[in-house]
Structure formats: structure tokens, C-alpha cells
Design an enzyme around this catalytic site. Structure first.
Site, PDB file in Angstrom:
ATOM      1  N   PRO A 181      -1.668  15.256  -8.908  1.00 36.07           N
ATOM      2  CA  PRO A 181      -1.818  14.323  -7.777  1.00 36.07           C
ATOM      3  C   PRO A 181      -1.533  12.858  -8.077  1.00 36.07           C
ATOM      4  O   PRO A 181      -1.445  12.046  -7.155  1.00 36.07           O
ATOM      5  CB  PRO A 181      -3.290  14.504  -7.374  1.00 36.07           C
ATOM      6  CG  PRO A 181      -3.977  15.013  -8.597  1.00 36.07           C
ATOM      7  CD  PRO A 181      -2.957  15.809  -9.352  1.00 36.07           C
TER       8      PRO A 181
ATOM      9  N   TYR B  84      -5.987  -2.693  -8.846  1.00 33.00           N
ATOM     10  CA  TYR B  84      -4.783  -2.773  -9.680  1.00 33.00           C
ATOM     11  C   TYR B  84      -4.126  -4.148  -9.577  1.00 33.00           C
ATOM     12  O   TYR B  84      -3.949  -4.849 -10.556  1.00 33.00           O
ATOM     13  CB  TYR B  84      -3.737  -1.745  -9.221  1.00 33.00           C
ATOM     14  CG  TYR B  84      -4.054  -0.309  -9.567  1.00 33.00           C
ATOM     15  CD1 TYR B  84      -4.941   0.428  -8.789  1.00 33.00           C
ATOM     16  CD2 TYR B  84      -3.459   0.320 -10.645  1.00 33.00           C
ATOM     17  CE1 TYR B  84      -5.227   1.744  -9.080  1.00 33.00           C
ATOM     18  CE2 TYR B  84      -3.743   1.649 -10.941  1.00 33.00           C
ATOM     19  CZ  TYR B  84      -4.614   2.358 -10.161  1.00 33.00           C
ATOM     20  OH  TYR B  84      -4.899   3.657 -10.453  1.00 33.00           O
TER      21      TYR B  84
ATOM     22  N   HIS C   3      -3.807   1.917 -21.032  1.00 31.29           N
ATOM     23  CA  HIS C   3      -5.204   2.338 -20.863  1.00 31.29           C
ATOM     24  C   HIS C   3      -5.860   2.704 -22.206  1.00 31.29           C
ATOM     25  O   HIS C   3      -7.089   2.755 -22.289  1.00 31.29           O
ATOM     26  CB  HIS C   3      -5.288   3.564 -19.944  1.00 31.29           C
ATOM     27  CG  HIS C   3      -5.425   3.257 -18.485  1.00 31.29           C
ATOM     28  ND1 HIS C   3      -6.426   2.454 -17.976  1.00 31.29           N
ATOM     29  CD2 HIS C   3      -4.704   3.686 -17.413  1.00 31.29           C
ATOM     30  CE1 HIS C   3      -6.314   2.400 -16.651  1.00 31.29           C
ATOM     31  NE2 HIS C   3      -5.270   3.131 -16.285  1.00 31.29           N
TER      32      HIS C   3
ATOM     33  N   ASP D 166     -13.401   8.178  -5.104  1.00 32.89           N
ATOM     34  CA  ASP D 166     -12.019   8.622  -5.001  1.00 32.89           C
ATOM     35  C   ASP D 166     -11.218   7.842  -3.966  1.00 32.89           C
ATOM     36  O   ASP D 166     -10.004   7.714  -4.077  1.00 32.89           O
ATOM     37  CB  ASP D 166     -11.946  10.106  -4.616  1.00 32.89           C
ATOM     38  CG  ASP D 166     -11.965  10.986  -5.851  1.00 32.89           C
ATOM     39  OD1 ASP D 166     -11.778  10.452  -6.956  1.00 32.89           O
ATOM     40  OD2 ASP D 166     -12.181  12.191  -5.692  1.00 32.89           O
TER      41      ASP D 166
ATOM     42  N   ARG E  11       2.735  14.330  -5.760  1.00 33.58           N
ATOM     43  CA  ARG E  11       1.973  13.124  -6.101  1.00 33.58           C
ATOM     44  C   ARG E  11       1.540  12.411  -4.823  1.00 33.58           C
ATOM     45  O   ARG E  11       2.367  12.105  -3.953  1.00 33.58           O
ATOM     46  CB  ARG E  11       2.870  12.209  -6.943  1.00 33.58           C
ATOM     47  CG  ARG E  11       2.224  10.922  -7.350  1.00 33.58           C
ATOM     48  CD  ARG E  11       3.204  10.038  -8.109  1.00 33.58           C
ATOM     49  NE  ARG E  11       2.601   8.753  -8.412  1.00 33.58           N
ATOM     50  CZ  ARG E  11       3.259   7.720  -8.911  1.00 33.58           C
ATOM     51  NH1 ARG E  11       4.566   7.832  -9.164  1.00 33.58           N
ATOM     52  NH2 ARG E  11       2.644   6.591  -9.158  1.00 33.58           N
TER      53      ARG E  11
ATOM     54  N   GLY F 297       0.501   9.620 -10.541  1.00 33.79           N
ATOM     55  CA  GLY F 297       1.669   9.302 -11.350  1.00 33.79           C
ATOM     56  C   GLY F 297       1.359   9.632 -12.800  1.00 33.79           C
ATOM     57  O   GLY F 297       2.140  10.268 -13.501  1.00 33.79           O
ATOM     58  N   GLY F 298       0.196   9.181 -13.216  1.00 31.84           N
ATOM     59  CA  GLY F 298      -0.235   9.472 -14.577  1.00 31.84           C
ATOM     60  C   GLY F 298      -1.729   9.384 -14.680  1.00 31.84           C
ATOM     61  O   GLY F 298      -2.397   8.800 -13.816  1.00 31.84           O
ATOM     62  N   MET F 299      -2.263   9.998 -15.721  1.00 34.87           N
ATOM     63  CA  MET F 299      -3.694   9.918 -16.002  1.00 34.87           C
ATOM     64  C   MET F 299      -3.845   9.728 -17.504  1.00 34.87           C
ATOM     65  O   MET F 299      -3.281  10.487 -18.298  1.00 34.87           O
ATOM     66  CB  MET F 299      -4.403  11.189 -15.526  1.00 34.87           C
ATOM     67  CG  MET F 299      -5.875  11.246 -15.877  1.00 34.87           C
ATOM     68  SD  MET F 299      -6.835   9.945 -15.023  1.00 34.87           S
ATOM     69  CE  MET F 299      -8.103   9.622 -16.234  1.00 34.87           C
ATOM     70  N   GLU F 300      -4.623   8.709 -17.856  1.00 37.62           N
ATOM     71  CA  GLU F 300      -4.686   8.240 -19.235  1.00 37.62           C
ATOM     72  C   GLU F 300      -5.581   9.072 -20.148  1.00 37.62           C
ATOM     73  O   GLU F 300      -6.336   8.517 -20.942  1.00 37.62           O
ATOM     74  CB  GLU F 300      -5.153   6.783 -19.220  1.00 37.62           C
ATOM     75  CG  GLU F 300      -6.602   6.555 -18.720  1.00 37.62           C
ATOM     76  CD  GLU F 300      -6.750   6.346 -17.217  1.00 37.62           C
ATOM     77  OE1 GLU F 300      -5.915   6.885 -16.460  1.00 37.62           O
ATOM     78  OE2 GLU F 300      -7.700   5.669 -16.805  1.00 37.62           O
TER      79      GLU F 300
ATOM     80  N   GLU G 221      -8.279  -0.779 -14.247  1.00 38.68           N
ATOM     81  CA  GLU G 221      -6.949  -0.716 -13.627  1.00 38.68           C
ATOM     82  C   GLU G 221      -6.255  -2.072 -13.527  1.00 38.68           C
ATOM     83  O   GLU G 221      -5.033  -2.155 -13.676  1.00 38.68           O
ATOM     84  CB  GLU G 221      -7.025  -0.044 -12.254  1.00 38.68           C
ATOM     85  CG  GLU G 221      -7.522   1.410 -12.293  1.00 38.68           C
ATOM     86  CD  GLU G 221      -6.645   2.345 -13.108  1.00 38.68           C
ATOM     87  OE1 GLU G 221      -5.508   1.971 -13.469  1.00 38.68           O
ATOM     88  OE2 GLU G 221      -7.104   3.477 -13.403  1.00 38.68           O
TER      89      GLU G 221
ATOM     90  N   GLN H 189     -11.179  12.204 -13.578  1.00 36.59           N
ATOM     91  CA  GLN H 189     -11.489  10.927 -12.935  1.00 36.59           C
ATOM     92  C   GLN H 189     -11.447  11.110 -11.416  1.00 36.59           C
ATOM     93  O   GLN H 189     -10.554  11.813 -10.929  1.00 36.59           O
ATOM     94  CB  GLN H 189     -10.469   9.845 -13.332  1.00 36.59           C
ATOM     95  CG  GLN H 189     -10.914   8.446 -12.962  1.00 36.59           C
ATOM     96  CD  GLN H 189      -9.873   7.354 -13.225  1.00 36.59           C
ATOM     97  OE1 GLN H 189      -8.779   7.639 -13.680  1.00 36.59           O
ATOM     98  NE2 GLN H 189     -10.227   6.136 -12.926  1.00 36.59           N
TER      99      GLN H 189
ATOM    100  N   HIS I  54       1.856   2.007 -18.369  1.00 35.69           N
ATOM    101  CA  HIS I  54       0.527   1.868 -17.772  1.00 35.69           C
ATOM    102  C   HIS I  54      -0.485   2.803 -18.466  1.00 35.69           C
ATOM    103  O   HIS I  54      -1.534   2.357 -18.933  1.00 35.69           O
ATOM    104  CB  HIS I  54       0.631   2.175 -16.271  1.00 35.69           C
ATOM    105  CG  HIS I  54      -0.664   2.081 -15.537  1.00 35.69           C
ATOM    106  ND1 HIS I  54      -1.048   0.969 -14.835  1.00 35.69           N
ATOM    107  CD2 HIS I  54      -1.682   2.961 -15.407  1.00 35.69           C
ATOM    108  CE1 HIS I  54      -2.235   1.165 -14.302  1.00 35.69           C
ATOM    109  NE2 HIS I  54      -2.651   2.383 -14.627  1.00 35.69           N
ATOM    110  N   GLU I  55      -0.144   4.071 -18.547  1.00 39.00           N
ATOM    111  CA  GLU I  55      -1.105   5.029 -19.134  1.00 39.00           C
ATOM    112  C   GLU I  55      -1.353   4.712 -20.610  1.00 39.00           C
ATOM    113  O   GLU I  55      -2.474   4.824 -21.096  1.00 39.00           O
ATOM    114  CB  GLU I  55      -0.626   6.476 -18.957  1.00 39.00           C
ATOM    115  CG  GLU I  55      -0.340   6.895 -17.516  1.00 39.00           C
ATOM    116  CD  GLU I  55      -1.391   6.480 -16.502  1.00 39.00           C
ATOM    117  OE1 GLU I  55      -2.577   6.353 -16.868  1.00 39.00           O
ATOM    118  OE2 GLU I  55      -1.022   6.249 -15.334  1.00 39.00           O
TER     119      GLU I  55
END
Ligand code: BES
Ligand code: ZN
Length: 636
Positions: free
Chosen positions: A295, A410, A328, A402, A584, A297-300, A347, A170, A324-325
Site C-alpha cells: 500500500p 512530511y 529513516h 492511519d 499503492r 511507496g516504501g516502508m523503512e 517523516e 506501522q 527516503h526509506e
């Protein structure tokens, strides 16, 4: 017609002052729903399935092999398919015929665009074109510069012995490890065979098998159709620990126990989410803890959220990122924003669902605290974002997804949904949530489609509560409407009162009841201190509360932003340690920015960054560099 559209895209991107108008781009019915960040001619061809066979070469820092795309033709006489690539070397292109025979395909590489990458044009000859579906195989290798892949040497892992690879696709980075139609508007299923050094384990956003034999060949299947930005891979000295029947955690062995402890509530979260949002459609739900340079916190990534190790606070205080993730899996992965301009549908919805989960699993008080902290970040963000970009669904025809929107998608998105919930009542809104996920499951949606759906199912179905114009204000106007609900938190109010009393000298530091506070309350306390505290008083505070020595990454972030803004030099050494310890972006970038903006420390910020950047992710580096350039150019 398609040429006109294609041309228009190039013009819009090469001369950013120009943009496509409706007249110039007749092939796009509604320019707002067009994906400006992909070269793919998805109105002529759409990919349905991807098969990958890749070798992971740590020495060359490259993935090598083939991507085979099953493609459906949509427009009869379309004779060329355009794919997205970036820094990929295409070695051969061929059509795989039903007999299994390969037919060499003709391809050409287009001009490279700095944000979008390089289009790949493949001729689709008449005999292939006549078939409604066909198979295109691309033999290729990635570059060590791939913006999606980070190749970490052993020194940058917890175990210090094995290298590590992870992807971050993403928003538009999948194209730098797989040549494909890189737009959220196209969903594909995929299969993959990955070859790695035999001692390492490969994982993907697919059906990972916790008991997989570690032999260097790993096969995957993702039977549910997903958008390209959810394609993901990680390879390293990775082990598994179960959490519940359908949940578990993967990490390097050194972090496994701490991770299993920190994320022990994941199975409960999954069950709670299913009860609230509808069935979980993806099979297992596992977590992967990455090295510190991850980079985000999290990626779903579906079935396998990727997480930063900075969440390992030891007290489960940062697990809202997991909520959160996980959320998603509904908002984003199941119902996907059609373009990045509609990112709030991913988001904003997810932030709203995250707070709902936190309320049920932990407490209303904790969800309130997090909601208020998010709101404060939103207010700060409004100060820096130009009004046109403060809309939830802005007009967007160029730029880089990006560095687009972030906080506004959010937290303004969250406040919009909280406002709807309040207006229609939780019971009605909960039914709406379930129906929305059911009706758009495995589909994509634009902000305008959402508006129509909302109108039909809530606004008109329950008249007299909210009108369409009010919703449009959320979608298209800057800032917040006057009727937005402002988050409140009793705990944070108390922390702010304490900060005021201590700042003015009315109470002693020992009278501040910080021992019973959540890390969220501590952050609010720090943010609520008077701006003109002396060095001695800040030293006193730091010594009493252990701020510089904190092992909570979010408290550290909050404190070191203050340290930099106030030029509180006694804590600069620990500030530098913070910048070395975490990768991060959220944890380090604002600290650099605060240093760079404090009127004295731009050079210091640049010096530290020059040393540490090697251990950060390229996306983090780009984002810090662009902040420095902006500050140098504008002074702010
Ligand atoms: N999908 C995002 C991460 C992302 C956003 C990657 C934009 C690339 C471009 C992820 O779900 C996310 O929102 N992460 C947040 C978590 C937080 C809001 C709880 C993060 O990393 O800070
Ligand atoms: Zn998210």
C-alpha cells in the site's frame, strides 16, 4: 492511579467528544507525550526482548506459534501487564521461569475498540512480580483479517505460481500479528524462527542472510532495539541480487533484473548518507520489492526497506523513495517519534534528509524539482485539513493514526528544517544533525523535547537568528509562517511557462521541449495546464506526449487525476487500467477521489472500486472507502 489513566483512555476512545484532561489523568505527566494509541501500561512494565516462533500457514492464512516477551518491571507493586492485540487468538499464557519451567499465567481479554484493538490483561503474581525481569510466553494464532498481514494468492504475484505474504506494522498494526506493547515509545530487540513451505524464503526486518539455504526454516536476529512498528516479515518466491558490498535487492525472480537496475545507486546512497548523517548503525541495507498491492511507496523496515514495484520506471526517476526509506535509518529508526502525534520527527526529518541526499547523489536541480512538487502537494493539503490539524505537533487525543497528518508531517516538517538550515547556515546545521542523531540514538523523542534540545543547541547557542516563539509557530500554528522558504525550481518554472503558452495557443505542441524533461517537469507541466481545455486539445496533448500510455506511475497519477477532474472521457479506459495496475494508495486513491468529486462520476468510481478492491491491500481499501463516505456526506 494507573486505573484512572486506563479508564480515561477508554472514555476518550469510546466517546470521542470527551477527552482526557490533566486532572483526570494524573499518571501522565505531560498528556501530549502520552501514546493514545496503545493500551500498554508502559509506566509499569516495559518489554526488552521478543522471541518469535511462528509457522506461516498459507492455507489457513494464519501465523501460529508463540511470542515470548522479556519484560522489565518498573513499578514495584504493579500486578497486571496490559498488551495490545487485534484479531489475535490467545491460546495460552505462561511465565517461563529461570529454571526453564513454565508457570501458567492468568489472562483476560478486554473490550475491543474499533481503532485500538483488544487489550490483553495478564496477571503478574507476587513471586514473579518480585523479580525485576521476567519472561512471559504467549501462544497464539493470527486471523486472516489481521490488518498487518496481506496473504496474496499466486495470481497476484509476478510469478503467478507461489503465494506471497507481507506485513505492514506501522502505525498500529504490529498488534494484529504479535501480542505486544505496540507503542513507538518502547524499543525491543528480537529473535525469530519462522517455518514456511520449503520452497519459499522468509525475510524479516533483521539480519537477513543473502545466502540463506532455502529449507523452510529461517532464523533471525535484530540485535538493535527497535519500536514495534518496525517489526516486519515477508514470505514468497523471493531471490536476491547484490548491489554493493552492504546493499542488495530481494524480489520475485521476474523482477530481479529490473530491480537491480533501478536501484543500482543504493550503495552510493548508503555511503553518502553515512558521510552526511553519521554512522549507519544497522549492518546491511537491502531492499525488498513487493507485489503491486503493497500500500505504500516504501516502508523503512530496518535493514530491509519494503518497496512498491511501481518504482520500477526503468529510468531511476522514482528512487527518491529509496533515499527516503534509507534516511529513516537515522530519522525514525534510530531516533523515533515518541507517539504518532510527533510523527513529523520521523517523516519531516526524513523528507528533509531525502532532499539532501537527492541533491548530492543526483543534482540540485532534481532535488529542487522534487522539493517544489512536495510544496505544491502541501498547499493542496492545507485546503482540506482543518486548521487544528495543520500544526506539526497538534493536540491529539483520539482518532486513527492511519489517517492522521500525512502530507503535513512530511512537507511542512521538511520546510521547517530547511528554514532552520538556512537561518543557521548549512555547516552549523550539519553539525547539529550529527549531534542530534548521536544524542538521541536508539531513543524516542517528543516535539517538546525537540524544542528544548533545539533551543539549547542552536537557538541559544547562536542567538539573534531564530527565537523560540518562531519555532513554536511551526509546531503549533496552522499553515506556514510568512517567513517559510518557498521552494523554487527553474526547470519546473520552464515547464509551467510552456503549459501556459501551449494552453493559450501561443505555441504548438511540437514546440514544447518535453523530450529533455524529467518526469517531475512533466508532472508540473500537466498540473499547470489551463482548466478549460477542450476535449480535442486534451486528445492532441495525450497523443503527442503519450500521457495515458505512460509507464511512469507518478506521471500516470498526475495525468489521470486531471483526466478525472476534467471528465476527459476519451482517456477513461486507460484511467481504469491505471487503477487496476497499481495498488499503492497514493497512486490510486486521488484518482478515485477526483472521479467521485467531479459531479458526475461517483457511481463510476464506486463501480470500478467494487471490482478492483479485491486486489488492493485492506488499508488501501479502508482509505478509499472513507474518502467515498466523506464525499457522499459532505459533497466534497
Ligand atoms: N513510514 C512511511 C510509510 C507509512 C507512513 C506507513 C504512515 C504507515 C503509516 C514511509 O517511510 C513513507 O513515508 N513512505 C512514503 C514515501 C515517500 C514520502 C517518499 C510513501 O509510501 O509514499
Ligand atoms: Zn517516511
Amino acid at each position: 492511579m494507573i486505573r484512572a489513566t486506563g479508564f480515561c483512555i477508554f472514555v476518550a476512545f469510546s466517546l470521542t467528544s470527551l477527552s482526557c484532561t490533566r486532572e483526570e489523568a494524573p499518571a501522565v505527566a505531560d498528556p501530549r507525550s502520552h501514546d493514545y494509541f496503545s493500551f500498554a501500561n508502559t509506566d509499569q512494565f516495559v518489554t526488552q526482548h521478543l522471541n518469535l516462533e511462528l509457522t506461516v500457514d498459507f492455507e489457513a492464512e494464519e501465523l501460529r506459534g508463540s511470542a515470548t516477551l522479556q519484560i522489565r518491571r518498573i513499578e514495584n507493586d504493579a500486578s497486571e501487564i496490559i498488551l495490545d492485540t487485534r484479531d489475535i487468538t490467545i491460546e495460552a499464557t505462561s511465565f517461563v521461569q529461570t529454571s526453564g519451567e513454565m508457570l501458567k499465567a492468568e489472562h483476560r481479554i478486554g473490550e475491543t475498540h474499533s481503532i485500538m484493538g483488544t487489550p490483553l490483561f495478564v496477571k503478574v503474581p507476587a513471586d514473579i512480580r518480585n523479580e525485576e525481569k521476567f519472561t512471559l510466553r504467549l501462544d497464539y494464532r493470527t486471523s486472516p483479517k489481521s490488518t498487518a498481514l496481506q496473504w496474496l494468492p499466486a495470481e497476484l504475484t509476478a510469478g503467478l505460481e507461489h503465494p506471497f505474504l507481507f506485513s505492514q506494522s506501522q502505525a498500529i498494526h504490529a498488534r494484529s500479528w504479535i501480542p505486544l506493547q505496540d507503542t513507538p515509545a518502547v524499543r525491543i530487540t528480537y529473535t525469530a524462527k519462522i517455518h514456511t513451505p520449503p520452497e519459499l524464503l522468509a525475510l524479516m526486518s533483521a539480519d537477513n542472510d543473502p545466502g540463506a539455504e532455502r529449507d523452510g526454516t529461517y532464523e533471525f536476529e535484530m540485535p538493535q532495539p527497535i519500536p514495534s512498528y518496525l517489526l516486519a516479515i515477508a514470505v514468497g518466491n523471493i531471490y536476491f541480487a547484490p548491489i554493493g558490498d552492504e546493499t542488495g535487492v530481494y524480489s520475485e525472480p521476474e523482477l530481479l533484473e529490473a530491480s537491480a537496475f533501478e536501484f543500482a545507486d543504493t550503495q552510493t546512497m548508503l555511503e553518502t548518507a553515512e558521510a552526511m548523517f553519521g554512522p549507519y548503525q544497522w549492518g546491511r541495507y537491502d531492499l525488498l520489492i513487493l507485489p503491486p498491492s503493497f500500500p505504500f511507496g516504501g516502508m523503512e523496515n530496518p535493514r530491509l526497506s519494503f518497496l512498491t514495484p511501481s518504482l520500477l520506471a526503468g529510468d531511476r526517476s522514482l528512487v527518491s523513495v529509496v533515499a527516503h526509506e534509507l534516511a529513516h535509518s537515522w530519522s525514525g529508526n534510530l531516533v523515533t517519534n515518541a507517539t504518532w502525534r510527533d510523527g513529523w520527527l520521523n517523516e519531516g526529518w526524513t523528507s528533509y534528509l531525502e532532499h539532501r541526499l537527492m541533491q548530492v547523489i543526483y543534482s540540485e536541480a532534481r532535488a529542487d524539482e522534487e522539493n517544489l512538487l512536495d510544496y505544491r502537494e502541501l498547499l493542496l493539503n492545507f485546503e482540506t485539513v482543518n486548521p487544528a490539524m495543520q500544526a506539526l505537533a497538534p493536540t491529539l487525543e483520539h482518532g486513527d493514526p492511519d489517517d492522521f497528518q500525512g502530507i503535513i508531517h512530511y512537507h511542512k516538517g521538511n520546510l521547517f528544517l530547511q528554514y532552520l538550515e538556512k537561518a543557521f547556515g548549512r555547516d552549523v546545521f550539519d553539525v547539529f544533525i550529527g549531534e542530534y542523531f548521536r544524542d538521541f540514538a536508539f531513543g524516542t523523542i517528543t516535539s517538546e523535547q525537540f524544542l528544548d534540545y533545539l533551543d539549547e543547541n542552536l537557538l541559544s547557542a547562536y542567538p539573534g537568528k531564530i527565537n523560540r516563539e518562531q519555532v513554536k509557530q511551526w509546531l503549533y500554528a496552522p499553515g506556514l509562517p510568512d517567513y517559510a522558504l518557498i521552494p523554487t525550481s527553474r526547470n519546473l518554472d520552464t515547464a509551467a511557462e510552456m503549459a501556459a503558452l501551449w494552453s493559450s495557443g501561443e505555441i504548438d505542441i511540437t514546440d514544447v521541449p518535453s523530450a529533455g524533461w524529467s518526469p517531475q517537469a512533466m508532472r508540473h507541466f500537466i498540473n499547470s495546464l489551463d482548466s478549460d481545455l477542450s476535449t480535442e486539445r486534451l486528445n492532441e496533448l495525450d497523443a503527442a506526449l503519450g500521457l495515458s500510455a505512460t509507464s511512469n506511475a507518478e506521471i500516470g497519477r498526475t495525468w489521470f487525476i486531471q483526466v478525472a477532474q476534467r471528465q476527459h472521457r476519451p482517456a477513461y479506459e486507460q484511467l481504469e487500467q491505471h487503477l487496476r495496475r497499481y495498488g499503492r494508495t497514493r497512486l490510486v486513491r486521488p484518482v478515485y477521489v477526483a472521479l467521485a468529486q467531479n459531479g458526475s462520476d461517483l457511481e463510476l468510481a464506486k463501480e470500478i472500486f467494487a471490482e478492483v478492491r479485491e486486489v488492493y491491500h485492506p488499508l488501501t481499501n479502508i482509505s478509499i472507502e472513507s474518502a467515498f463516505s466523506r464525499i457522499q456526506e459532505t459533497g466534497n
